[in-house]
Motif scaffolding. Structure first.
Motif, PDB file in Angstrom:
ATOM      1  N   ARG A   1       0.766  -1.291  -0.079  1.00 18.01           N
ATOM      2  CA  ARG A   1      -0.197  -0.175  -0.467  1.00 18.01           C
ATOM      3  C   ARG A   1       0.769   1.072  -0.305  1.00 18.01           C
ATOM      4  NH1 ARG A   1      -4.005  -1.615   4.630  1.00 18.01           N
ATOM      5  NH2 ARG A   1      -5.166  -3.640   3.395  1.00 18.01           N
ATOM      6  N   HIS A   2       2.159   1.473   0.719  1.00 12.42           N
ATOM      7  CA  HIS A   2       2.309   2.397   0.906  1.00 12.42           C
ATOM      8  C   HIS A   2       3.706   2.708   0.027  1.00 12.42           C
ATOM      9  CE1 HIS A   2       6.373   4.841   2.890  1.00 12.42           C
ATOM     10  NE2 HIS A   2       5.855   5.760   2.380  1.00 12.42           N
ATOM     11  N   TRP A   3       3.759   1.700  -1.490  1.00 12.76           N
ATOM     12  CA  TRP A   3       4.525   1.340  -2.411  1.00 12.76           C
ATOM     13  C   TRP A   3       3.404   2.441  -3.923  1.00 12.76           C
ATOM     14  CZ3 TRP A   3       9.011  -0.721  -5.616  1.00 12.76           C
ATOM     15  CH2 TRP A   3       8.450  -0.803  -6.863  1.00 12.76           C
ATOM     16  N   ASN A   4       2.094   1.587  -4.075  1.00 23.81           N
ATOM     17  CA  ASN A   4       1.318   2.377  -4.533  1.00 23.81           C
ATOM     18  C   ASN A   4       1.585   3.810  -4.105  1.00 23.81           C
ATOM     19  OD1 ASN A   4       0.362  -0.298  -5.390  1.00 23.81           O
ATOM     20  ND2 ASN A   4      -1.260  -0.824  -4.233  1.00 23.81           N
ATOM     21  N   TYR A   5       0.933   4.518  -2.470  1.00 21.20           N
ATOM     22  CA  TYR A   5       0.526   5.963  -2.467  1.00 21.20           C
ATOM     23  C   TYR A   5       1.724   6.681  -2.953  1.00 21.20           C
ATOM     24  CZ  TYR A   5       0.023   9.578   0.208  1.00 21.20           C
ATOM     25  OH  TYR A   5      -0.054  11.704   0.451  1.00 21.20           O
ATOM     26  N   ALA A   6       3.191   6.282  -2.557  1.00 24.15           N
ATOM     27  CA  ALA A   6       4.496   6.937  -3.269  1.00 24.15           C
ATOM     28  C   ALA A   6       4.221   7.098  -4.638  1.00 24.15           C
ATOM     29  CB  ALA A   6       5.433   6.027  -2.286  1.00 24.15           C
ATOM     30  N   LEU A   7       4.015   5.932  -5.205  1.00 21.64           N
ATOM     31  CA  LEU A   7       4.096   5.973  -6.461  1.00 21.64           C
ATOM     32  C   LEU A   7       2.830   6.467  -7.418  1.00 21.64           C
ATOM     33  CD1 LEU A   7       4.333   4.598  -9.597  1.00 21.64           C
ATOM     34  CD2 LEU A   7       3.357   2.686  -9.230  1.00 21.64           C
ATOM     35  N   GLY A   8       2.008   6.944  -6.890  1.00 19.31           N
ATOM     36  CA  GLY A   8       0.833   7.997  -7.019  1.00 19.31           C
ATOM     37  C   GLY A   8       1.648   9.464  -7.046  1.00 19.31           C
ATOM     38  N   GLN A   9       1.921   8.989  -6.171  1.00 26.39           N
ATOM     39  CA  GLN A   9       2.549  11.051  -6.077  1.00 26.39           C
ATOM     40  C   GLN A   9       4.166  10.864  -6.848  1.00 26.39           C
ATOM     41  OE1 GLN A   9       4.031  10.930  -1.546  1.00 26.39           O
ATOM     42  NE2 GLN A   9       2.641  12.741  -1.082  1.00 26.39           N
ATOM     43  N   ARG A  10       4.559  10.028  -7.385  1.00 24.84           N
ATOM     44  CA  ARG A  10       5.070  10.405  -8.327  1.00 24.84           C
ATOM     45  C   ARG A  10       4.786  10.475  -9.734  1.00 24.84           C
ATOM     46  NH1 ARG A  10      10.898   8.857  -7.309  1.00 24.84           N
ATOM     47  NH2 ARG A  10      11.007   8.151  -4.432  1.00 24.84           N
TER      48      ARG A  10
ATOM     49  N   ASP B   1       1.962  11.426 -10.162  1.00 23.46           N
ATOM     50  CA  ASP B   1       0.700  12.611  -9.880  1.00 23.46           C
ATOM     51  C   ASP B   1       1.921  14.086 -10.427  1.00 23.46           C
ATOM     52  OD1 ASP B   1      -1.579  14.729  -9.557  1.00 23.46           O
ATOM     53  OD2 ASP B   1       0.065  15.176  -7.718  1.00 23.46           O
ATOM     54  N   TRP B   2       2.879  14.208  -9.660  1.00 28.70           N
ATOM     55  CA  TRP B   2       4.308  15.226 -10.523  1.00 28.70           C
ATOM     56  C   TRP B   2       4.156  14.760 -11.371  1.00 28.70           C
ATOM     57  CZ3 TRP B   2       8.275  14.279 -12.249  1.00 28.70           C
ATOM     58  CH2 TRP B   2       9.484  15.520 -12.365  1.00 28.70           C
ATOM     59  N   LEU B   3       4.787  14.031 -12.071  1.00 27.97           N
ATOM     60  CA  LEU B   3       4.931  13.959 -13.619  1.00 27.97           C
ATOM     61  C   LEU B   3       4.212  14.436 -14.740  1.00 27.97           C
ATOM     62  CD1 LEU B   3       7.108  12.862 -15.482  1.00 27.97           C
ATOM     63  CD2 LEU B   3       5.450  10.626 -15.769  1.00 27.97           C
ATOM     64  N   HIS B   4       2.210  14.144 -14.560  1.00 24.95           N
ATOM     65  CA  HIS B   4       1.272  14.241 -15.100  1.00 24.95           C
ATOM     66  C   HIS B   4       1.173  15.735 -14.893  1.00 24.95           C
ATOM     67  CE1 HIS B   4      -0.317  10.276 -15.055  1.00 24.95           C
ATOM     68  NE2 HIS B   4       0.755  10.171 -15.223  1.00 24.95           N
ATOM     69  N   ARG B   5       1.370  16.809 -14.298  1.00 23.53           N
ATOM     70  CA  ARG B   5       1.514  18.220 -13.636  1.00 23.53           C
ATOM     71  C   ARG B   5       2.150  19.077 -14.104  1.00 23.53           C
ATOM     72  NH1 ARG B   5      -2.603  20.166  -9.850  1.00 23.53           N
ATOM     73  NH2 ARG B   5      -3.577  17.974  -8.684  1.00 23.53           N
ATOM     74  N   THR B   6       3.557  18.612 -14.940  1.00 28.78           N
ATOM     75  CA  THR B   6       4.559  19.063 -14.817  1.00 28.78           C
ATOM     76  C   THR B   6       4.876  18.885 -16.383  1.00 28.78           C
ATOM     77  OG1 THR B   6       6.164  17.335 -13.861  1.00 28.78           O
ATOM     78  CG2 THR B   6       5.525  20.084 -12.885  1.00 28.78           C
ATOM     79  N   ARG B   7       4.320  17.756 -17.340  1.00 30.55           N
ATOM     80  CA  ARG B   7       4.801  17.526 -18.721  1.00 30.55           C
ATOM     81  C   ARG B   7       3.788  18.512 -19.395  1.00 30.55           C
ATOM     82  NH1 ARG B   7       3.129  11.152 -18.964  1.00 30.55           N
ATOM     83  NH2 ARG B   7       4.205  11.679 -21.263  1.00 30.55           N
ATOM     84  N   CYS B   8       3.401  19.011 -19.228  1.00 22.74           N
ATOM     85  CA  CYS B   8       2.384  19.807 -19.926  1.00 22.74           C
ATOM     86  C   CYS B   8       3.579  21.194 -20.506  1.00 22.74           C
ATOM     87  CB  CYS B   8       1.109  19.989 -19.863  1.00 22.74           C
ATOM     88  SG  CYS B   8       0.701  21.557 -18.005  1.00 22.74           S
ATOM     89  N   GLN B   9       2.936  21.639 -21.698  1.00 18.24           N
ATOM     90  CA  GLN B   9       3.865  23.051 -21.849  1.00 18.24           C
ATOM     91  C   GLN B   9       4.083  24.161 -20.808  1.00 18.24           C
ATOM     92  OE1 GLN B   9       4.044  24.059 -25.897  1.00 18.24           O
ATOM     93  NE2 GLN B   9       3.426  22.326 -26.834  1.00 18.24           N
TER      94      GLN B   9
ATOM     95  N   PRO C   1       2.861  20.017  -7.673  1.00 19.72           N
ATOM     96  CA  PRO C   1       3.190  20.384  -6.411  1.00 19.72           C
ATOM     97  C   PRO C   1       5.070  20.460  -6.661  1.00 19.72           C
ATOM     98  CG  PRO C   1       2.876  18.019  -7.619  1.00 19.72           C
ATOM     99  CD  PRO C   1       1.920  19.063  -8.264  1.00 19.72           C
ATOM    100  N   GLU C   2       5.940  20.268  -5.561  1.00 21.62           N
ATOM    101  CA  GLU C   2       6.730  20.215  -5.725  1.00 21.62           C
ATOM    102  C   GLU C   2       7.969  18.562  -6.515  1.00 21.62           C
ATOM    103  OE1 GLU C   2       8.488  21.144  -2.348  1.00 21.62           O
ATOM    104  OE2 GLU C   2       8.097  23.267  -2.015  1.00 21.62           O
ATOM    105  N   LYS C   3       8.867  18.285  -6.847  1.00 15.42           N
ATOM    106  CA  LYS C   3       9.458  16.854  -7.153  1.00 15.42           C
ATOM    107  C   LYS C   3       9.955  16.295  -5.929  1.00 15.42           C
ATOM    108  CE  LYS C   3      13.146  14.992  -9.789  1.00 15.42           C
ATOM    109  NZ  LYS C   3      14.449  16.195 -10.449  1.00 15.42           N
TER     110      LYS C   3
END
Length: 422
Positions: free
Chosen positions: A28-37, A39-47, A62-64
């Motif tokens: 469960r902790h793995w899935n939560y930590a992966l979701g955080q990463r 989410d950061w990737l999806h929010r920062t990949r657009c122009q 969010p911060e990296k």
């Protein structure tokens, strides 16, 4: 040199239940930590000047997120979910380190310019291992004393030491793993007694090996090892067990019991194959100082219609084991380019085109008649010899006026109960 010894554990029912709970909480902790990463990737990949409201979430960026930020949140996790207080802290940190390594493989390129796949969310039962990074240390969570492994917050677990740990080895870490036949501990050991490789000018015997499906391998001096086909021989039994599994209701006790039977059979096949690979590797290192082999593109070959047989032979696993055994014994195991080894004549170096069904090399230029795999083994050895600047008496075919096909001699690896060298 780092080695891994694996031993069977005999935990009590309470200890086994505790370790299963640890695995579920770490999942469960793995899935939560992966979701955080992600989410950061999806929010920062657009122009910068535009954002897709269809595929991208709206809100503050969010911060990296990295290992250090997620590790610093472990204290807050334990406050929100008190059950995480029962897990040894180092095991939670190691779980985040695994995720961090997988994440870096996604974002960074390797030497060949390729990246790893995206880390996946784990379903129930996928995480069945956890690591204690220190063993037999004043602040360690795992201590091995005799045949007893003392684990923090779990207790003392009996270990079946089927082979002793040499006094010269240093235990670096311990990983608790659940397999189909129970719980095991994998001890990472550091061996400082590995000898230096034999000097090139002191190499007295060398051999080239050609792996295949008709024979597991053929050597340049005319010996061959029969291919065992562990999976092929177990297919009928495995299919019968899988048919029984398919008839049962998922989630029922009978389904879990039958699923364990299928998993045990797969584990049995894998262990037989691995033991066979060690037998062949030690047999080669007993007789030769230098072993030359082909650097095959096994992933590419496994996409052909011969995939099942290729994966059953497991050439990649065997070559990794061969290199490890050679290093431990101070021998040489060197790979070379596989292109042209089958069509090049080992007697006169002329090209003799042939198809896959042609199993005999018949050279029209020099009259050499020899088994195709034998010819490849000689070519592989000759190429590595030229690379190292060595000269040995090569093993060729009959160059007479009326050539005769040369036959292999089947090498014997001893009894089936071969004892692996540590």
């Amino acid at each position: 040199m780092l080695l891994t010894y694996q031993y069977k554990l005999r935990p009590t029912p309470e200890q086994a239940s505790t370790m299963e709970v640890w695995g579920e909480l770490l999942r469960r902790h793995w899935n939560y930590a992966l979701g955080q990463r992600l989410d950061w990737l999806h929010r920062t990949r657009c122009q910068i000047d535009r954002c897709s409201i269809v595929s991208e979430p709206i809100g503050d960026i969010p911060e990296k997120v990295d290992y250090y930020t997620q590790a610093s949140e472990l204290k807050q996790t334990k406050e929100l979910f008190p059950e995480y207080k029962n897990i040894y802290a180092d095991c939670q940190q190691q779980n985040l380190m695994r995720l961090d390594k997988a994440w870096k493989r996604l974002l960074t390129f390797d030497k060949k310019g390729k990246r790893g796949g995206r880390p996946r969310f784990k379903k129930r039962g996928d995480i069945c291992s956890f690591t204690f990074p220190r063993v037999n240390h004043p602040k360690a969570g795992a201590n091995l004393i005799g045949s007893t492994l003392k684990l923090s917050k779990i207790g003392e677990v009996e270990v079946i030491l089927h082979r002793p740990i040499p006094n010269s080895f240093t235990i670096k870490q311990a990983t608790i793993v659940k397999k189909a036949d129970g719980w095991h501990v994998s001890l990472s050991l550091e061996d400082n007694t590995v000898p230096e490789p034999l000097p090139v000018d002191e190499i007295k015997s060398a051999v080239g090996i050609d792996v295949g499906l008709e024979k597991f391998l053929a050597t340049s001096d005319g010996q061959a090892i029969e291919i065992p086909q562990f999976y092929r021989k177990s297919q009928q039994k495995l299919a019968r067990q899988q048919r029984q599994l398919a008839r049962m209701e998922k989630g029922s006790k009978n389904h879990k019991r039958q699923s364990n039977k299928v998993a045990r059979l797969h584990l049995h096949i894998a262990r037989h194959r691995k033991e066979f690979h060690y037998q062949v590797a030690h047999w080669l290192c007993d007789q030769y100082d230098l072993i030359a082999f082909e650097n095959l593109n096994i992933k590419g070959l496994a996409r052909t219609r011969l995939a099942k047989s290729i994966l059953d032979a497991a050439w990649g696993s065997f070559l990794n084991i061969l290199i490890t055994v050679a290093v431990k014994r101070g021998k040489w195991a060197i790979g070379d380019d596989p292109r042209g080894t089958s069509i090049e004549c080992s007697g006169c170096s002329k090209r003799v085109e042939k198809t896959l069904k042609d199993r005999v090399h018949h050279c029209p230029h020099c009259g050499l008649v020899i088994d195709r795999d034998w010819n490849s083994g000689i070519n592989i050895l000759n190429r590595v010899q030229r690379t190292l600047g060595l000269v040995f008496a090569g093993c060729g075919g009959d160059l007479g006026a009326s050539p005769v096909r040369q036959q292999f001699s089947i090498a014997s690896l001893g009894s089936p109960h071969y004892t692996r060298k540590s």
